[in-house]
Design a protein around this motif. Sequence first.
Motif, PDB file in Angstrom:
ATOM      1  N   GLU A 117       0.820  -1.119   0.063  1.00  9.78           N
ATOM      2  CA  GLU A 117      -0.106   0.127  -0.080  1.00  9.78           C
ATOM      3  C   GLU A 117       0.990   1.097  -0.224  1.00  9.78           C
ATOM      4  O   GLU A 117       0.535   2.247  -0.495  1.00  9.78           O
ATOM      5  N   GLN A 118       1.959   1.240   0.797  1.00  9.25           N
ATOM      6  CA  GLN A 118       2.754   2.358   0.723  1.00  9.25           C
ATOM      7  C   GLN A 118       3.760   2.526  -0.231  1.00  9.25           C
ATOM      8  O   GLN A 118       4.352   3.600  -0.549  1.00  9.25           O
ATOM      9  N   ALA A 119       3.922   1.518  -1.207  1.00 11.31           N
ATOM     10  CA  ALA A 119       4.813   1.559  -2.048  1.00 11.31           C
ATOM     11  C   ALA A 119       4.356   2.247  -3.473  1.00 11.31           C
ATOM     12  O   ALA A 119       5.081   2.691  -4.360  1.00 11.31           O
ATOM     13  N   PHE A 120       2.782   2.235  -3.634  1.00 15.78           N
ATOM     14  CA  PHE A 120       2.123   2.712  -4.786  1.00 15.78           C
ATOM     15  C   PHE A 120       1.293   3.974  -4.254  1.00 15.78           C
ATOM     16  O   PHE A 120       0.762   3.771  -3.369  1.00 15.78           O
ATOM     17  N   ALA A 121       1.386   4.771  -5.163  1.00 13.62           N
ATOM     18  CA  ALA A 121       0.534   6.049  -5.040  1.00 13.62           C
ATOM     19  C   ALA A 121      -1.111   5.660  -4.829  1.00 13.62           C
ATOM     20  O   ALA A 121      -1.451   4.990  -5.676  1.00 13.62           O
ATOM     21  N   LYS A 122      -1.669   6.352  -4.040  1.00 13.10           N
ATOM     22  CA  LYS A 122      -3.267   6.507  -3.869  1.00 13.10           C
ATOM     23  C   LYS A 122      -3.551   7.832  -4.414  1.00 13.10           C
ATOM     24  O   LYS A 122      -2.733   8.785  -4.881  1.00 13.10           O
ATOM     25  N   SER A 123      -4.861   8.023  -4.426  1.00 11.60           N
ATOM     26  CA  SER A 123      -5.374   9.257  -5.014  1.00 11.60           C
ATOM     27  C   SER A 123      -6.388   9.701  -4.040  1.00 11.60           C
ATOM     28  O   SER A 123      -7.305   9.225  -3.713  1.00 11.60           O
ATOM     29  N   VAL A 124      -5.988  11.036  -3.583  1.00  7.78           N
ATOM     30  CA  VAL A 124      -7.405  11.966  -3.001  1.00  7.78           C
ATOM     31  C   VAL A 124      -8.136  12.710  -3.929  1.00  7.78           C
ATOM     32  O   VAL A 124      -7.730  13.468  -4.631  1.00  7.78           O
ATOM     33  N   LEU A 125      -9.348  12.154  -3.737  1.00  8.84           N
ATOM     34  CA  LEU A 125     -10.206  12.809  -4.761  1.00  8.84           C
ATOM     35  C   LEU A 125     -10.810  14.212  -4.503  1.00  8.84           C
ATOM     36  O   LEU A 125     -11.098  14.943  -5.312  1.00  8.84           O
ATOM     37  N   HIS A 126     -10.883  14.473  -3.125  1.00 12.16           N
ATOM     38  CA  HIS A 126     -11.429  15.811  -2.768  1.00 12.16           C
ATOM     39  C   HIS A 126     -11.197  16.020  -1.073  1.00 12.16           C
ATOM     40  O   HIS A 126     -11.142  14.806  -0.471  1.00 12.16           O
ATOM     41  N   GLY A 127     -11.116  16.929  -0.779  1.00 13.45           N
ATOM     42  CA  GLY A 127     -10.883  17.314   0.678  1.00 13.45           C
ATOM     43  C   GLY A 127     -12.119  18.158   1.066  1.00 13.45           C
ATOM     44  O   GLY A 127     -12.258  19.385   0.416  1.00 13.45           O
ATOM     45  N   PHE A 128     -12.742  17.767   2.029  1.00  9.26           N
ATOM     46  CA  PHE A 128     -13.949  18.539   2.726  1.00  9.26           C
ATOM     47  C   PHE A 128     -13.869  19.266   3.878  1.00  9.26           C
ATOM     48  O   PHE A 128     -13.265  18.345   4.898  1.00  9.26           O
ATOM     49  N   LYS A 129     -13.989  20.168   4.230  1.00  7.88           N
ATOM     50  CA  LYS A 129     -13.979  21.135   5.272  1.00  7.88           C
ATOM     51  C   LYS A 129     -15.102  20.563   6.214  1.00  7.88           C
ATOM     52  O   LYS A 129     -16.318  20.326   5.886  1.00  7.88           O
ATOM     53  N   ILE A 130     -14.779  20.139   7.365  1.00  7.87           N
ATOM     54  CA  ILE A 130     -15.738  19.536   8.679  1.00  7.87           C
ATOM     55  C   ILE A 130     -16.513  20.697   8.767  1.00  7.87           C
ATOM     56  O   ILE A 130     -16.212  21.562   9.668  1.00  7.87           O
ATOM     57  N   GLU A 131     -18.074  20.887   8.461  1.00  3.96           N
ATOM     58  CA  GLU A 131     -18.867  21.807   8.972  1.00  3.96           C
ATOM     59  C   GLU A 131     -19.324  21.795  10.355  1.00  3.96           C
ATOM     60  O   GLU A 131     -19.265  22.711  10.996  1.00  3.96           O
TER      61      GLU A 131
END
Length: 795
Positions: A117-131
Amino acid sequence: MRALLPLILGFLAITAIHAQSFEKTKGLEKFDGYFDFYYDVGNDKIFLQVDKLEDEFLYVYSLSSGVGSNDIGLDRGQLGNEQVVFFKKAGNKLMLIQPNLKFRAITSNTLERQSVEQAFAKSVLHGFKIEEESNGSYLIDFTEFLMRDAHGVSARLKSRKQGSYSLDKSKSAVSLDRTKAFPKNVEFDMMLTFKGNPDGAFIRSVVPTPSLVTVSQHHSLIELPDDNFEKRLYDPRSGSYPFSYYDYSTPVQESILKRFIPRHRLKKKNPEAEVSEAVEPIVYYLDNGTPEPVRSALLEGGRWWNQAFEAIGYKDAYQVKILPDDADPMDVRYNVIQWVHRSTRGWSYGASVRDPRTGEIIKGHVSLGSLRIRQDFLIAQALLKEPFRGNDENYKPMLDMAIARIRQLSAHEIGHTLGFAHNFAASTNNRASVMDYPHPQFEVRGSKIEFPDAYDTGIGEWDKVTVAYAYSDFPKGTDEKRALNDILEKAQKDGLRYLSDQDARPMGSASPIAHLWDNGKNATNELEDVLRVREVAMQNFSTDNIKTGEAYSVLEDVFVPVYFFHRYQTEATAKIIGGEDYNYQVKGDGQAGKQVVPRAQQQEALKMLLKTLSPDVLAIPERQLELFPPRAIGFPRSRESFKGKTGVSFDPLGVAETAASVTLSLLLNPERVNRLVIQKGFDNRQVGFGDLLNELLTNTINANQQTGYKNEIQQVVNWQVLQHLMHLADSDKVYPQVKNQVLKSLQQILKQSTGKNYLYTVELTKYFENPANYKLKTKAPKIPDGSPIGMDCMN
């Protein structure tokens, strides 16, 4: 009662603790489902409640309403990419993360899994502010994530050279009527408007204000299936698509690339029984907006697959029904056959939503182009003798053939969503698969053309093999790998053949048995039959091929499929030359290895192909030419009309030139002529490129002169031969042996033409003086759109 009171109070206390109360959601409409969410009508916002951190789920985007152009390709109901995702808290944000499932370590060793898991990149699709946060549950504004171009509409328009567009959020909004919540999935629909500068004709032809393109994009958050799905090994002989990933926990002596097949989950209620119902049947739903008689045809053709499931011991395990009126075709809970409209005819296709972890098919989604049925109707109208003589309502024979094609098409596209690939070799096995592309079969009976069996009915023998491999449920204790191999070996012994897309294209591919839109065991014999049908159809063609009151300009367009009726069988026959017969072999399966097509078969194919260059074949009878006056106002030529060089007048030489150019591009394909060099090198008795070149010149440039109209056709054919040869000599894709033989022939033509053919002398002299700067002249007019027959397959 007093004893129960503490329990009731305790339950209410626990319920109060877990009930979420957010200040921002007060007064907002709430939707309870897999994820609870709220709609703020005053600000047109969606707020998502997240209480499942780091729990994986499936995210799918799609188009719920499209652009309506086959050329652009943004269709209503078009599925996008499916992604396994999860929410993870990071400071004051929730990150929507897509793990990398292509590289895995399937092991109980936690540290080994983490290392991959740490050897290959993942993707963050979006970051949401906690309302807001309440009792371990988080509220986020989900609107921005939904109101974006997830499907890539602007990129598609740009890549198709239709203009530069960007999302106009001021003209976009939540489509609340298609935004819904269910226990295992939530569905969001967004009306999105793209503004820009339209550059292309395609977008201008389908949008009322081309600078503003409004479509709807759909987003689904779906609970992933449980872990009880059983993956099935992929075999290249099986007829299924492959689903693969890399498993780094694999022992060194084994391959880390794991291949399985995508399939629906299907289990017998009683695996030991010879015939059993399914635990849960596979049910497809037909778009309830489909009109009759197409509706009945699609239902009937779609249900053919049940014959294959019955053959492996299932009862009613596969069903086709009408989609309920209140159901949304984009809802992941429904396998759907959707009736899709476009401005021009185009390909139909079968797509699916799959679990990226296992390949399990969660939703099958078929898109059927509504105009394709009209092309089959046109083909029948063109080939029948005087169909409208004295009766403008005599449309039933044409409609029956078109409906027969739609039945087969329904089964074909559903087959893709069941996990099955094309089988373009099935036509050599007596039409053994609906996964082939069928050319309509016609018969010459006396002076008429009839089609009692234009398209096959029912599931094919090969289709039963693919279903047996993918969906057989074996009794406990069965050696599954051996049982699956037995299924494929029996198919082999029964003489069934399977070859798919890469082997079937007219250019480059080498198989003599795999092709699109062909018929019969022997392509050469079939081309001879097709040319006979074409000859009779041209002789019969008259004003009675259109209805009373229709413009003669329509006659010209009806004639198109008659004149080019041989185009696909010509492609199939060309593949025999330099052809190699082969199978998808695995070690120990006993299948025959690669074999070069015998010399006699190649010679017969070449002889028949050269016939398609003959003025006798290319000339339209003069009586029929009288039917094609200059186009009437209001009836301009379209992409499916004849092209020519005579303005509004019909060009009988241009159409002949086009047909000849098609044959020549096939005969002189660089990959094909290279194979001829190789096969001649191994066997001097075989057909070589020099043999092909000599026969081509003997039957064209060096042939006896024709007279009159046919002589003019011979001249345009010869000019195309010369142009194609110069193009071949200029190609960087051919062996030097090919260049040498072509240049030698061109020198000979120059020598022969001096003092006799001024054009050849001038052009060849220019060519030999400076080949690098010579620009080829006189392209043949573009052939009208043809494929797909009765439609246009994006698979």
